[in-house]
Every structure is written in C-alpha cells, then in structure tokens.
Design a protein around this motif. Structure first.
Motif, PDB file in Angstrom:
ATOM      1  N   ARG A 147      54.428 -53.405  -8.092  1.00  0.00           N
ATOM      2  CA  ARG A 147      54.380 -54.710  -8.762  1.00  0.00           C
ATOM      3  C   ARG A 147      54.575 -55.863  -7.783  1.00  0.00           C
ATOM      4  NH1 ARG A 147      58.959 -54.101 -12.804  1.00  0.00           N
ATOM      5  NH2 ARG A 147      58.847 -56.362 -12.599  1.00  0.00           N
ATOM      6  N   ASP A 148      54.056 -57.026  -8.163  1.00  0.00           N
ATOM      7  CA  ASP A 148      54.356 -58.245  -7.419  1.00  0.00           C
ATOM      8  C   ASP A 148      55.779 -58.654  -7.789  1.00  0.00           C
ATOM      9  OD1 ASP A 148      51.693 -58.210  -6.747  1.00  0.00           O
ATOM     10  OD2 ASP A 148      51.106 -59.747  -8.211  1.00  0.00           O
ATOM     11  N   GLY A 167      52.659 -54.453  -4.116  1.00  0.00           N
ATOM     12  CA  GLY A 167      52.202 -55.763  -4.581  1.00  0.00           C
ATOM     13  C   GLY A 167      52.665 -56.880  -3.664  1.00  0.00           C
TER      14      GLY A 167
END
Ligand code: ARG
Length: 577
Positions: free
Chosen positions: A440-441, A370
């Motif tokens: 994930r970011d 991300g």
C-alpha cells in the motif's frame, strides 16, 4: 517450536487423524475470544465420516486424552468447535525454556541461498524519498532471513551504466575533475545531473560529444572508464554516508550495479537467439512472453536490443538472473523494487523462465511496494518542490526526535539525548515505513510517526526502555533473572506469555510474504500486552518473592523479545529515553 498454537495444532492433528482413520486432516487452530484457541476441524470431518460435528469433536477430545499437560480444559462448543484453554504450568514451562534460550524460541530453518536486491539508487542522482522503502524493507528482510539461518547475499543494483553517462562524463570534463569532485562531494548530485542534462538538451556539439563518449565507455576505453569510475565513486560515497547514518547493512562489497553485467549482455542475445526466442519488432530484437498486451491489445514485447545494437535495462536484468542463478547458485531471488516496475520484472522473469535460466526450485519474487505520499496524497516533495532528499529527511527526523525526548525526559544529559534521538528519529522513519503493508501507499506524517502512543517506533522503544528502567531503578541485574522459574497465573500474565511464545510464528509469518508489517503488528501487540500486565500485576511490590522474581523475569523476557524484534527490523532500542 514454542508457539502454543503450533503445539496444539500438532497434537490435535494426530487426534483428528485417529478419528478420521486416515492421515492428513488439517484442523484449523485459531486464537479465540472464549478460550486461548479454538479448533475448527470437526465440521469438515463430520461429512466425511457421516457423524454429527459435535460427535466428531467429542471423539477427537477423547482421542487426544484431553491434551493433558498442555490444556487445562477442552470443551466441545457450538456446532462442533473445540475450545481450548492452555494449562498455566504448561505455559510457564514453555516460557522458562524460551527465557534460557539465546534465540528466544526462534528456530533455524533449512537454509536457502538468497539474493536480496535492494536500495539500488542511481549514480549521479541524489537518493530521495523514493529509495526509502526499498532500502528499509530490503534491510529488514536481510536481517530476518539471516536470523533464520539463510545464506543471504545483498546486492545493490545501482544504476551505473547507460546513455546518461556520456553527458555526465563530458560535463565532468567541462568542469574539470577537481571542481566536479568538489561539487559532487558536497552532495549536490542532482545539481550536477541537471546541469549536464541542460547542456545536452541545449547544445548540439555537447550532445555529439556525449554520444561519442557513450561509445567509448561501452568499448572499454581506459581514460573514459577512469572518469566513469570517478563519478561512480563520488556517488557511492554519498550513498554510503546515508547507509551508515541509517544503520543500513549495505557496503561497497554489496555493489552489483548494472555495469557489472556488461560483459554478459552479448551472451543474453546469443543465448536467446540459439533458443529460437528472439524476434524482430520495429527494428529491435525482442522476446514475446505470452500474456502481455499493450493498450491496443497487441502482444507486448520485451526489448532486449535496440536498433543500433544498444542494450537496455531488460537486457541487464536478464544477465543479472543468469549471474545470480548460474554463477552464484542462488535459489531465491528477492527484488525489493517499487510497484511501477512490476511489469518489467514480471516480463524479465517470464523470459528467463522461457530460456530455462529460471527454473524450479529457483524462485524469483518481486517484493513490490507502494509510494510514500505527502499530505496532499501526491509524491512527497520538499519545500522547493523537488523530491525530498533522503538525507534531509533523516536529519529532520533526528531533530524532531531530539525535541520530543527533551520534552519527555529533560533530565537526560545532552550527549545521551543526541544518541537516543538518532535511534528514535531513525527508528520512527523506518518503522512508519515498515509497519504499513508494503503493497500500500502511505502518507508520510511526522506527528504520527514520532508519537509515543500507537503503533510507532517511539512507543515500542519506550516500552523497552521502561522495562530497562525498572531494573535500573531497583538495582537488579537483568542477567540474574533469566533462569528464574516462571509462573503464569493472572490473565494479563497469560496474555503476555502467549504473545512472547508467538515470537517465532510472527517471524515465520512475516517472511511467508516478505511483509515486515506483520512483525510490527506483533511487536505492537506485545507492547500492549506488556502495558496491561504492568498495570495489573505489581512487579517490585508483588506479594511474595517468588511472584516478584517471576514477574521480573517476564519483564526481562518481554524486553529481550522487543529488542530482538526491533533489531530484526533494523531499529535500535535505547535503554533509556
Ligand atoms: N536502479 C533502479 C531504479 O532506480 C532499480 C534497480 C532494481 N533492481 C533490478 N535488478 N532491476 O529504478
């Protein structure tokens, strides 16, 4: 295999098989709140055997002879679980083995030839925060896989080919080589690119020159190639400066940019054509891998040759698969590339499979990640609104770490502090990135990543440095404690022992999904277990010499695992901070 959970699993597996009267029963062994571990397998087997789960659990307990030598107690609990408590002297014995093992209990695996494609910045463009994750994650994977015994080949697939080079070379000529070189070696790659782009957009004569230059470049014109090489070299010099500052393993030997596949591109088309996979669509040569549709629900093609004969990113990635499999003979291809390229890579892999270039047992994996976000949850920007330059980010991290260390340890001499600040600042940036699940970011947060508390590099580095200082202050040579006979008695000693013995599992688990955050979580738990141990179990002031020696050995072993674990993530562990 030092991990007690694995040893338990292997022993119990045999007992479950014996009770079931067949092989292949796979009991699940988990850490548990009530004991060291809980085996849950009797429930599933009960149905098969027509017996009650508790009855099956009891039979397993008997079949394994109570796991004497490994467990101090096994109890049938609840609806048929087995609660397992490991024997202290068993743990002590395993720890002693690990303590004298240079690899700290981590074995080697059946080696594979692995290509790790990472970093991959673009020539004549600044490395910005967008390259942080691929560079840091890729490098950790290289270190981890090499450590397990794989043959790892690093490839830096830099963007060094394609139409923009027409305008870049013409701009270089306009400036004059010397001036352009000065400009670029100042590190202002983006400025150079923007000027070229602005002329290209505004000036038709320049545009024509740029287009003609691309043709010359592709046809191998010597002078054009020389100018192109100049641009590439000036850019890679900048990339190398970033890599060496950050302790990234990539060097010029690992450069394998898009241009490297130029000679293979025609072959991609002829081979796809010979296989009957090539189709025409809107005047381009394309392949339709099944399962992809556009917004209107129509089949989505992978374009491999544009109208006027130009090749593109997909063509070069297909050539790259051919090269990696057929020339290099790799059996695992890891692409550490951001999530936005998921569809591109997936289509490339599918087409390569259709063509038979990618087939079992060769595996291609998109190790996706991300974005790094600013506090506004948008792409992290610099104050000027441009993407934050990689080099500025690292410089700021080191400056902030220097301040933090000056506050924490004012006695540290300035040159030593500068050295430690580099390790801590860079470690903090890398760790903040690695410790979030890569898919994930995450929000980039200076305060948090440099904090000495919580799941951060400084916390782990500090735990390591603190252990080193125990030895330093007491004047004890660490090398002298490794062969001490360890004992495990207090609950905090047991918890720490179990963590240390789980090091190999943590690494295997990390590589199962190429997820460095798992190793980070492990190291954080190790540091936490050490803190609890150190608070409850006096080391230098222990009641007797044997306990003192054992606890010192436990301290040393913790520090070695921490140092090794951080090292596998590409993070240095200073001995004092
Ligand atoms: N240079 C590309 C970019 O900046 C990344 C290349 C990734 N590797 C690959 N084989 N496509 O987007």
């Amino acid at each position: 295999m030092a991990d007690p959970l694995h040893i338990l699993a292997a022993r119990l597996q045999a007992a479950f098989d014996a009770v079931a009267g067949r092989t292949g029963v796979d009991p699940v062994i988990r850490p548990s709140e009530h004991a060291d571990a809980q085996a849950n397998g009797a429930l599933a087997l009960a149905k098969e055997l027509g017996r009650s789960p508790r009855d099956v659990a009891q039979a397993v307990l008997e079949a394994c002879g109570g796991l004497s030598g490994v467990c101090s107690s096994i109890e049938v609990a609840g609806p048929g679980f087995l609660n397992l408590v490991l024997d202290n002297s068993f743990l002590a014995g395993e720890l002693s083995t690990v303590a004298t093992d240079e690899r700290l209990g981590v074995g080697v695996v059946a080696p594979r030839k692995v290509i790790i494609d990472y970093s991959a910045p673009n020539v004549a463009k600044e490395m910005h925060v967008g390259h942080l994750r691929t560079t840091v994650i890729g490098d950790a994977l290289v270190r981890l896989m090499e450590h397990l015994g794989h043959e790892v080949i690093r490839e830096n697939h830099i963007g060094d080919w394609g139409t923009p080079f027409g305008m870049l070379i013409e701009h270089l000529l306009d400036l004059g080589e010397t001036q352009a070189a000065d400009h670029l070696s100042l590190g202002d790659l983006d400025g150079f690119y923007k000027q070229a782009r602005a002329k290209f957009d505004a000036d038709d004569v320049f545009k024509d020159r740029a287009r003609a230059r691309v043709v010359l470049l592709q046809s191998g014109d010597t002078e054009t190639r020389r100018l192109w090489k100049l641009l590439v070299d000036l850019s890679t010099k900048h990339f190398n400066a970033v890599y060496s500052l950050l302790g990234i393993l990539l060097t010029d030997d690992d450069l394998m940019g898009e241009s490297a596949y130029n000679d293979l591109l025609p072959q991609v088309i002829t081979r796809l054509d010979a296989l009957g996979l090539l189709q025409q669509s809107d005047g381009a040569d394309v392949v339709f891998p099944p399962g992809y549709t556009n917004r209107d629900g129509d089949p989505l093609p992978l374009i491999v040759q544009k109208g006027q004969g130009g090749f593109n990113y997909a063509t070069s990635d297909l050539a790259c698969v051919i090269d990696r499999v057929e020339r290099i003979g790799a059996d695992l291809l890891l692409y550490v590339v951001g999530a936005p390229q998921a569809q591109h890579l997936s289509m490339v892999f599918d087409v390569a499979r259709m063509a038979g270039w990618l087939k079992d047992p060769v595996e291609a994996v998109h190790v996706s990640f991300g974005s790094v976000l600013g506090s506004d949850r948008k792409m992290l920007k610099s104050r000027s609104g441009d993407p934050l330059k990689f080099i500025d980010l690292v410089t700021e991290a080191v400056a902030r770490a220097d301040e933090a260390i000056a506050a924490k340890n004012p006695e540290l001499p300035a040159d030593e502090r500068a050295r430690v600040a580099r390790m801590v600042g860079i470690g903090a940036v890398k760790y903040a990135d690695l410790s979030t699940d890569r898919v994930r970011d995450y929000v980039f947060d200076w305060e948090r990543m440099l904090s000495f508390d919580g799941n951060t590099a400084p916390y782990l580095q500090y735990a390591h440095a603190r252990i080193c200082s125990i030895f330093r202050r007491a004047g004890i040579d660490r090398a002298s404690v490794a062969s001490t006979t360890l004992s495990v008695v207090e609950p905090q000693e047991r918890d720490l022992a179990l963590k240390i013995l789980g090091f190999e599992s943590a690494i295997l688990d990390t590589l199962e999904r190429y997820s460095p955050h798992r190793l980070c979580t492990y190291l954080y738990e190790l540091a936490t277990a050490f803190t609890a141990f150190y608070e409850h179990c006096p080391v230098l002031k222990a009641d007797d010499d044997a306990i003192r020696a054992s606890r010192l050995a436990l301290c040393d072993l913790t520090a070695r695992v921490m140092n090794r674990g951080l090292g596998l993530l590409g993070i240095d562990a200073p001995e004092q901070m």
